[in-house]
Design an enzyme around this catalytic site. Sequence first.
Site, PDB file in Angstrom:
ATOM      1  N   ASP A 139       0.864  -1.189   0.000  1.00 37.73           N
ATOM      2  CA  ASP A 139       0.000   0.000   0.000  1.00 37.73           C
ATOM      3  C   ASP A 139       0.897   1.234   0.000  1.00 37.73           C
ATOM      4  O   ASP A 139       1.765   1.380   0.857  1.00 37.73           O
ATOM      5  CB  ASP A 139      -0.896  -0.012   1.243  1.00 37.73           C
ATOM      6  CG  ASP A 139      -1.931   1.101   1.216  1.00 37.73           C
ATOM      7  OD1 ASP A 139      -3.125   0.795   1.341  1.00 37.73           O
ATOM      8  OD2 ASP A 139      -1.541   2.278   1.089  1.00 37.73           O
ATOM      9  N   ASP A 193      -3.711   2.367  -5.325  1.00 36.72           N
ATOM     10  CA  ASP A 193      -2.411   2.342  -4.640  1.00 36.72           C
ATOM     11  C   ASP A 193      -2.140   1.094  -3.823  1.00 36.72           C
ATOM     12  O   ASP A 193      -1.194   1.078  -3.055  1.00 36.72           O
ATOM     13  CB  ASP A 193      -2.242   3.599  -3.774  1.00 36.72           C
ATOM     14  CG  ASP A 193      -2.818   3.439  -2.381  1.00 36.72           C
ATOM     15  OD1 ASP A 193      -3.888   2.826  -2.241  1.00 36.72           O
ATOM     16  OD2 ASP A 193      -2.184   3.942  -1.430  1.00 36.72           O
ATOM     17  N   GLU A 194      -2.950   0.060  -3.978  1.00 36.02           N
ATOM     18  CA  GLU A 194      -2.646  -1.135  -3.186  1.00 36.02           C
ATOM     19  C   GLU A 194      -2.993  -2.413  -3.928  1.00 36.02           C
ATOM     20  O   GLU A 194      -3.866  -2.433  -4.789  1.00 36.02           O
ATOM     21  CB  GLU A 194      -3.361  -1.110  -1.830  1.00 36.02           C
ATOM     22  CG  GLU A 194      -4.855  -1.085  -1.932  1.00 36.02           C
ATOM     23  CD  GLU A 194      -5.547  -1.116  -0.572  1.00 36.02           C
ATOM     24  OE1 GLU A 194      -5.207  -1.971   0.269  1.00 36.02           O
ATOM     25  OE2 GLU A 194      -6.436  -0.283  -0.372  1.00 36.02           O
TER      26      GLU A 194
HETATM   27  P1  TTP Z   1      -5.223   5.086   1.100  1.00 37.23           P
HETATM   28  O1  TTP Z   1      -4.197   4.044   0.803  1.00 37.23           O
HETATM   29  O2  TTP Z   1      -6.324   4.716   2.022  1.00 37.23           O
HETATM   30  O3  TTP Z   1      -4.504   6.361   1.756  1.00 37.23           O
HETATM   31  P2  TTP Z   1      -3.123   7.033   1.418  1.00 37.23           P
HETATM   32  O4  TTP Z   1      -2.330   6.228   0.444  1.00 37.23           O
HETATM   33  O5  TTP Z   1      -3.342   8.441   1.037  1.00 37.23           O
HETATM   34  O6  TTP Z   1      -2.389   7.039   2.825  1.00 37.23           O
HETATM   35  P3  TTP Z   1      -1.808   5.798   3.654  1.00 37.23           P
HETATM   36  O7  TTP Z   1      -2.039   4.567   2.848  1.00 37.23           O
HETATM   37  O8  TTP Z   1      -0.346   6.080   3.816  1.00 37.23           O
HETATM   38  O9  TTP Z   1      -2.537   5.802   4.941  1.00 37.23           O
HETATM   39  O10 TTP Z   1      -5.872   5.610  -0.231  1.00 37.23           O
HETATM   40  C1  TTP Z   1      -5.120   5.773  -1.425  1.00 37.23           C
HETATM   41  C2  TTP Z   1      -5.578   7.002  -2.168  1.00 37.23           C
HETATM   42  O11 TTP Z   1      -6.961   6.899  -2.471  1.00 37.23           O
HETATM   43  C3  TTP Z   1      -5.401   8.268  -1.384  1.00 37.23           C
HETATM   44  O12 TTP Z   1      -4.121   8.843  -1.561  1.00 37.23           O
HETATM   45  C4  TTP Z   1      -6.493   9.143  -1.917  1.00 37.23           C
HETATM   46  C5  TTP Z   1      -7.585   8.186  -2.361  1.00 37.23           C
HETATM   47  N1  TTP Z   1      -8.686   8.177  -1.376  1.00 37.23           N
HETATM   48  C6  TTP Z   1      -9.765   9.018  -1.581  1.00 37.23           C
HETATM   49  O13 TTP Z   1      -9.829   9.734  -2.582  1.00 37.23           O
HETATM   50  N2  TTP Z   1     -10.774   9.033  -0.648  1.00 37.23           N
HETATM   51  C7  TTP Z   1     -10.741   8.257   0.487  1.00 37.23           C
HETATM   52  O14 TTP Z   1     -11.664   8.320   1.324  1.00 37.23           O
HETATM   53  C8  TTP Z   1      -9.610   7.392   0.691  1.00 37.23           C
HETATM   54  C9  TTP Z   1      -9.508   6.534   1.928  1.00 37.23           C
HETATM   55  C10 TTP Z   1      -8.609   7.388  -0.267  1.00 37.23           C
HETATM   56 MG    MG Z   2      -2.143   4.149   0.686  1.00 41.50          MG
END
Ligand code: TTP
Ligand code: MG
Length: 393
Positions: free
Chosen positions: A11, A109-110
């Site tokens: 992730d 992103d994961e």
């Molecule tokens: P995440 O992997 O949940 O968050 P992140 O990568 O920003 O942070 P981390 O993993 O380090 O905690 O989500 C990936 C992307 O998806 C995030 O950068 C933006 C988008 N996203 C949204 O647009 N709305 C949301 O509610 C979430 C959770 C994520």
């Molecule tokens: Mg993330």
Amino acid sequence: MSWARRIVHVDMDAFYAAIEERDQPDLRGKAVIIGADPRKGSGRGVVSTANYEARKFGVHSAMPISRAYRLCPHGIYLPPRIDAYADVSREIMDVFASFSPRVEPLSLDEAFLDCTGTEDIFGDASSLGRAIKEKVKERTRLTASVGIAASKYVAKTASDLQKPDGLVICTPGEEARFLEPLPIERMWGIGKKTAVKVRAMGIRTIGDLARRNPEELSRVFGKRAAGIRDLALGIDHREVIAGRVRKSLSEERTFAKDLTDPEAMTAALIRLCHDVGERMRKEGMRGRTVVMKIRYSDFETHTRQTSLDSATSSTAEIREAILDLLQAFGAMDRPVRLLGVGMSALESDEVVGQPELQFQRPAGKTARQTRAEATVDSLRAKFGHHVHWGGQK
Ligand code: TTP
Ligand code: MG
């Protein structure tokens, strides 16, 4: 120790924000928030994500942007650039594909990677995890967090524990002990509301949950109780499903000022149809179900959907379906805060699936072996024949 399965969850850290920081070096060290325009605190819509600096002020994903602004008025607020993020997403998925033919993306992103049987190529779990992180960094200049375990659930939990730039490994047999001390909010699949109910039962950690009997848990989880308890014990037999395609795609817009004019609503919906059609075509997807979403100023939300005869990515067909739905919905006589257009029942333009995994299971071999061999087969095809599996040199 033997790994019946070796599953990796990757992730990316603060994904959208990290890409902006990479591309605009003067953002470094500052609190960066990606999402709707805050309009000095009167903005509508929500935070997509925030970098770790902004998170120190309590800003997080899905929070109303106006609240974020109150918590962090000095932050740098940027609109999302989805196309740029989708490009990076393709790059990381490419990197993952060089570690396993079985990659299951969960979002931009994961992803899960089934790396069972790759010890001879990539070494132990820690070498494997470091190699994946390094390759991602080399390709994108971004950091990822990695979790490795014998199941999807534990790998997913592990990747989150040392963010950012984390690497957490749970060795087989340690699952229950690994999960035990973690707060219940860490459980994948338990939302905030459920977590509150679970806490009200005196359950604070995943271990507390694992110790309750399923009848008791069914008060909160209903039929899912037994399954949730298994997860809390680290029991999860779900497979990594390679090339699983996205199930739905949508575009929404929260308006700076509520819409009251029906013509403006129609125009906004048509714009969203264009956006959805364009993204579908770009991603090589077609969908059969068209969804319209309407949210009034008091947050009351309605969705309507219709199924087409055949899958499409044509803006014209999506628009036609939306206009029908709109007409059937009737007059929107209250102020509208948000409109959305989406498609579900998606399929890929191309044939999905990986031919190298469609093999016959040879007699006398376990499923694990066959799977591991398939992994190696496809890596051999990629890297040449110096790749061996499990000591059969
Ligand atoms: P995440 O992997 O949940 O968050 P992140 O990568 O920003 O942070 P981390 O993993 O380090 O905690 O989500 C990936 C992307 O998806 C995030 O950068 C933006 C988008 N996203 C949204 O647009 N709305 C949301 O509610 C979430 C959770 C994520
Ligand atoms: Mg993330």
